[in-house]
Write a protein that holds these residues in place. Structure first.
Motif, PDB file in Angstrom:
ATOM      1  N   ALA A 173      -1.712  -0.312  -8.840  1.00  0.00           N
ATOM      2  CA  ALA A 173      -1.059   1.006  -8.780  1.00  0.00           C
ATOM      3  C   ALA A 173      -1.137   1.698 -10.129  1.00  0.00           C
ATOM      4  CB  ALA A 173       0.393   0.842  -8.348  1.00  0.00           C
ATOM      5  N   GLN A 174      -1.402   3.010 -10.098  1.00  0.00           N
ATOM      6  CA  GLN A 174      -1.614   3.776 -11.323  1.00  0.00           C
ATOM      7  C   GLN A 174      -0.620   4.913 -11.525  1.00  0.00           C
ATOM      8  OE1 GLN A 174      -4.281   3.123 -13.697  1.00  0.00           O
ATOM      9  NE2 GLN A 174      -4.019   1.240 -12.521  1.00  0.00           N
ATOM     10  N   SER A 175       0.235   5.167 -10.571  1.00  0.00           N
ATOM     11  CA  SER A 175       1.086   6.354 -10.663  1.00  0.00           C
ATOM     12  C   SER A 175       2.425   6.108  -9.978  1.00  0.00           C
ATOM     13  CB  SER A 175       0.392   7.547  -9.999  1.00  0.00           C
ATOM     14  OG  SER A 175       0.278   7.319  -8.598  1.00  0.00           O
ATOM     15  N   ALA A 176       3.345   7.030 -10.209  1.00  0.00           N
ATOM     16  CA  ALA A 176       4.642   6.968  -9.535  1.00  0.00           C
ATOM     17  C   ALA A 176       4.468   7.101  -8.022  1.00  0.00           C
ATOM     18  CB  ALA A 176       5.558   8.071 -10.062  1.00  0.00           C
ATOM     19  N   ALA A 177       3.476   7.885  -7.603  1.00  0.00           N
ATOM     20  CA  ALA A 177       3.218   8.047  -6.170  1.00  0.00           C
ATOM     21  C   ALA A 177       2.733   6.726  -5.564  1.00  0.00           C
ATOM     22  CB  ALA A 177       2.182   9.148  -5.947  1.00  0.00           C
ATOM     23  N   ASP A 178       1.900   5.992  -6.303  1.00  0.00           N
ATOM     24  CA  ASP A 178       1.452   4.672  -5.834  1.00  0.00           C
ATOM     25  C   ASP A 178       2.646   3.742  -5.650  1.00  0.00           C
ATOM     26  OD1 ASP A 178      -1.243   5.298  -5.760  1.00  0.00           O
ATOM     27  OD2 ASP A 178      -1.692   4.403  -7.711  1.00  0.00           O
ATOM     28  N   LEU A 179       3.558   3.739  -6.629  1.00  0.00           N
ATOM     29  CA  LEU A 179       4.725   2.864  -6.540  1.00  0.00           C
ATOM     30  C   LEU A 179       5.596   3.255  -5.349  1.00  0.00           C
ATOM     31  CD1 LEU A 179       6.628   0.663  -7.504  1.00  0.00           C
ATOM     32  CD2 LEU A 179       7.533   2.272  -9.198  1.00  0.00           C
ATOM     33  N   ALA A 199       8.267  -2.905   6.181  1.00  0.00           N
ATOM     34  CA  ALA A 199       8.052  -4.304   6.527  1.00  0.00           C
ATOM     35  C   ALA A 199       9.347  -5.120   6.496  1.00  0.00           C
ATOM     36  CB  ALA A 199       7.024  -4.918   5.569  1.00  0.00           C
ATOM     37  N   PHE A 200      10.211  -4.840   5.519  1.00  0.00           N
ATOM     38  CA  PHE A 200      11.401  -5.666   5.331  1.00  0.00           C
ATOM     39  C   PHE A 200      12.645  -5.126   6.015  1.00  0.00           C
ATOM     40  CE2 PHE A 200       9.358  -6.661   0.968  1.00  0.00           C
ATOM     41  CZ  PHE A 200       8.584  -7.682   1.522  1.00  0.00           C
ATOM     42  N   HIS A 201      12.718  -3.796   6.185  1.00  0.00           N
ATOM     43  CA  HIS A 201      13.951  -3.186   6.681  1.00  0.00           C
ATOM     44  C   HIS A 201      13.713  -2.260   7.869  1.00  0.00           C
ATOM     45  CE1 HIS A 201      15.498  -4.784   2.936  1.00  0.00           C
ATOM     46  NE2 HIS A 201      14.721  -3.987   2.234  1.00  0.00           N
ATOM     47  N   GLY A 202      12.554  -2.325   8.481  1.00  0.00           N
ATOM     48  CA  GLY A 202      12.273  -1.496   9.647  1.00  0.00           C
ATOM     49  C   GLY A 202      12.131  -0.026   9.330  1.00  0.00           C
ATOM     50  N   GLY A 203      11.858   0.301   8.067  1.00  0.00           N
ATOM     51  CA  GLY A 203      11.638   1.693   7.689  1.00  0.00           C
ATOM     52  C   GLY A 203      12.896   2.487   7.450  1.00  0.00           C
ATOM     53  N   GLN A 204      14.056   1.815   7.409  1.00  0.00           N
ATOM     54  CA  GLN A 204      15.308   2.539   7.238  1.00  0.00           C
ATOM     55  C   GLN A 204      15.460   3.126   5.834  1.00  0.00           C
ATOM     56  OE1 GLN A 204      18.489  -0.072   8.390  1.00  0.00           O
ATOM     57  NE2 GLN A 204      17.582  -0.535  10.383  1.00  0.00           N
ATOM     58  N   ALA A 205      14.820   2.485   4.851  1.00  0.00           N
ATOM     59  CA  ALA A 205      14.926   2.969   3.473  1.00  0.00           C
ATOM     60  C   ALA A 205      13.810   2.346   2.656  1.00  0.00           C
ATOM     61  CB  ALA A 205      16.284   2.603   2.883  1.00  0.00           C
ATOM     62  N   ARG A 206      13.497   2.980   1.520  1.00  0.00           N
ATOM     63  CA  ARG A 206      12.553   2.371   0.587  1.00  0.00           C
ATOM     64  C   ARG A 206      13.124   1.065   0.059  1.00  0.00           C
ATOM     65  NH1 ARG A 206      10.800   5.431  -4.342  1.00  0.00           N
ATOM     66  NH2 ARG A 206      12.747   6.567  -4.172  1.00  0.00           N
ATOM     67  N   ASP A 207      12.259   0.097  -0.169  1.00  0.00           N
ATOM     68  CA  ASP A 207      12.675  -1.156  -0.789  1.00  0.00           C
ATOM     69  C   ASP A 207      12.338  -1.080  -2.271  1.00  0.00           C
ATOM     70  OD1 ASP A 207      13.356  -4.215  -0.490  1.00  0.00           O
ATOM     71  OD2 ASP A 207      11.502  -4.126  -1.655  1.00  0.00           O
ATOM     72  N   CYS A 208      13.343  -1.139  -3.126  1.00  0.00           N
ATOM     73  CA  CYS A 208      13.088  -1.050  -4.558  1.00  0.00           C
ATOM     74  C   CYS A 208      14.160  -1.817  -5.310  1.00  0.00           C
ATOM     75  CB  CYS A 208      13.035   0.402  -5.020  1.00  0.00           C
ATOM     76  SG  CYS A 208      14.456   1.397  -4.548  1.00  0.00           S
ATOM     77  N   ASP A 209      13.834  -2.246  -6.527  1.00  0.00           N
ATOM     78  CA  ASP A 209      14.806  -2.916  -7.379  1.00  0.00           C
ATOM     79  C   ASP A 209      14.413  -2.701  -8.837  1.00  0.00           C
ATOM     80  OD1 ASP A 209      12.770  -4.745  -8.031  1.00  0.00           O
ATOM     81  OD2 ASP A 209      13.525  -6.298  -6.702  1.00  0.00           O
ATOM     82  N   ASP A 210      15.213  -3.250  -9.734  1.00  0.00           N
ATOM     83  CA  ASP A 210      14.989  -3.033 -11.161  1.00  0.00           C
ATOM     84  C   ASP A 210      13.720  -3.704 -11.669  1.00  0.00           C
ATOM     85  OD1 ASP A 210      17.313  -1.566 -11.281  1.00  0.00           O
ATOM     86  OD2 ASP A 210      18.545  -3.224 -12.036  1.00  0.00           O
ATOM     87  N   PHE A 211      13.195  -4.693 -10.939  1.00  0.00           N
ATOM     88  CA  PHE A 211      11.989  -5.388 -11.379  1.00  0.00           C
ATOM     89  C   PHE A 211      10.729  -4.542 -11.174  1.00  0.00           C
ATOM     90  CE2 PHE A 211      14.977  -8.822 -10.942  1.00  0.00           C
ATOM     91  CZ  PHE A 211      14.647  -9.692 -11.974  1.00  0.00           C
ATOM     92  N   ASP A 212      10.814  -3.533 -10.328  1.00  0.00           N
ATOM     93  CA  ASP A 212       9.618  -2.722 -10.048  1.00  0.00           C
ATOM     94  C   ASP A 212       9.015  -2.121 -11.313  1.00  0.00           C
ATOM     95  OD1 ASP A 212       9.250  -3.099  -7.326  1.00  0.00           O
ATOM     96  OD2 ASP A 212      10.555  -1.431  -6.762  1.00  0.00           O
ATOM     97  N   ASP A 213       9.868  -1.700 -12.233  1.00  0.00           N
ATOM     98  CA  ASP A 213       9.367  -1.063 -13.454  1.00  0.00           C
ATOM     99  C   ASP A 213       8.722  -2.055 -14.415  1.00  0.00           C
ATOM    100  OD1 ASP A 213      10.196   1.434 -12.609  1.00  0.00           O
ATOM    101  OD2 ASP A 213      12.142   1.314 -13.631  1.00  0.00           O
ATOM    102  N   LEU A 214       8.960  -3.343 -14.209  1.00  0.00           N
ATOM    103  CA  LEU A 214       8.415  -4.375 -15.091  1.00  0.00           C
ATOM    104  C   LEU A 214       7.120  -4.977 -14.557  1.00  0.00           C
ATOM    105  CD1 LEU A 214      11.763  -6.314 -15.750  1.00  0.00           C
ATOM    106  CD2 LEU A 214      10.768  -4.471 -17.132  1.00  0.00           C
ATOM    107  N   CYS A 215       6.789  -4.651 -13.318  1.00  0.00           N
ATOM    108  CA  CYS A 215       5.694  -5.330 -12.621  1.00  0.00           C
ATOM    109  C   CYS A 215       4.439  -4.461 -12.526  1.00  0.00           C
ATOM    110  CB  CYS A 215       6.128  -5.693 -11.198  1.00  0.00           C
ATOM    111  SG  CYS A 215       7.416  -6.950 -11.107  1.00  0.00           S
ATOM    112  N   GLU A 216       3.318  -5.152 -12.292  1.00  0.00           N
ATOM    113  CA  GLU A 216       2.097  -4.485 -11.848  1.00  0.00           C
ATOM    114  C   GLU A 216       2.030  -4.622 -10.328  1.00  0.00           C
ATOM    115  OE1 GLU A 216      -1.348  -4.349 -14.824  1.00  0.00           O
ATOM    116  OE2 GLU A 216      -0.762  -6.466 -14.818  1.00  0.00           O
ATOM    117  N   HIS A 217       1.749  -3.522  -9.659  1.00  0.00           N
ATOM    118  CA  HIS A 217       1.778  -3.482  -8.194  1.00  0.00           C
ATOM    119  C   HIS A 217       0.352  -3.409  -7.658  1.00  0.00           C
ATOM    120  CE1 HIS A 217       6.175  -2.809  -8.085  1.00  0.00           C
ATOM    121  NE2 HIS A 217       5.932  -2.298  -9.265  1.00  0.00           N
TER     122      HIS A 217
END
Length: 243
Positions: free
Chosen positions: A14-20, A30-48
């Motif tokens: 991933a190269q952009s905020a839109a990719d993330l 996949a995890f919540h049936g599309g009810q909400a985006r899945d995100c956490d504080d680790f996202d900013d530390l990771c390569e996606h």
């Protein structure tokens, strides 16, 4: 930039905020049936890593890597929230935590998994990774659904004593202590998550207990793969996909 294209699919970092956001949306589906985006504080530390269908640009798979220079920093990992990992602090080589692996529920082409694993192999080789680890999930929180799978993990795939994670989470299923049954191999493999099956074929090992994660509605085990211990035939296959 590491990138891999095979047939209909392309894997890239991933190269952009839109990719993330796209990855978080797929995880939410996949995890919540599309009810909400899945995100956490680790996202900013990771390569996606994104796997897309080339023709349409549809995101069909994603996962993330958290680079860890050596075991002394393993307490900063996502997994360390749930497992006591001080035994791995003596691991000297570079590590990477792989997490949030998911597939689009409408896409079942096995080539998606193949290119995902090929991209993992490229990343590991490019970064000199010596240990890949993460939390591998079983759907649902009722351990009885997976007794044969857990019995198989106990019999054949527990972590070496020197690396064995200890209990930290408040609610766990201690399958290595509680299960006394001989596993039915066929039933065990049918109930084993596909991602974990692949780890095990690479010589992977697991914790002696599963964490009950009510928020994600999963049971998960800590899983490690020592790169040097991957069977040569399996390494050759992965690198063939990556090449």
């Amino acid at each position: 930039m590491i990138q891999l294209t095979k047939g209909r699919y392309r894997a890239r970092i991933a190269q952009s905020a839109a990719d993330l956001r796209a990855a978080q949306n797929l995880r939410g589906l996949a995890f919540h049936g599309g009810q909400a985006r899945d995100c956490d504080d680790f996202d900013d530390l990771c390569e996606h890593i994104l796997v897309e269908e080339v023709g349409s640009g549809t995101l069909v798979c994603c996962f993330r890597f958290l680079p860890i220079p050596h075991g002394r920093e393993i307490s900063s990992s996502y997994s360390a929230q749930y497992y006591e990992l001080s035994s791995l602090e003596d691991f000297d080589g570079p590590m990477v935590e792989m997490g949030r692996f998911c597939l689009h529920p409408d896409w079942t082409d096995p080539d998606i998994l193949r290119i995902a694993w090929g991209m993992m192999a490229l990343y590991i080789d490019a970064n000199g990774v010596e240990l890949m680890f993460g939390c591998t999930s079983f759907t649902g929180t009722d351990a009885r659904d997976y007794y044969d799978a857990f019995a198989m993990l106990k019999a054949r795939h527990l972590a070496p004593t020197r690396w064995l994670p200890r209990v930290k989470a408040p609610t766990v299923f201690r399958f290595a202590q509680r299960l006394r049954r001989k596993p039915d191999a066929q039933a065990a493999m049918l109930r084993m998550p596909p991602l974990l099956r692949t780890y095990l074929m690479m010589g992977g090992w697991v914790s002696d207990h599963a964490v009950v994660d009510a928020q994600m509605n999963t049971l998960h085990v800590f899983t490690g793969v020592e790169i040097a211990a991957i069977p040569p035939a399996r390494k050759k296959l992965l690198r063939a996909v990556a090449g």
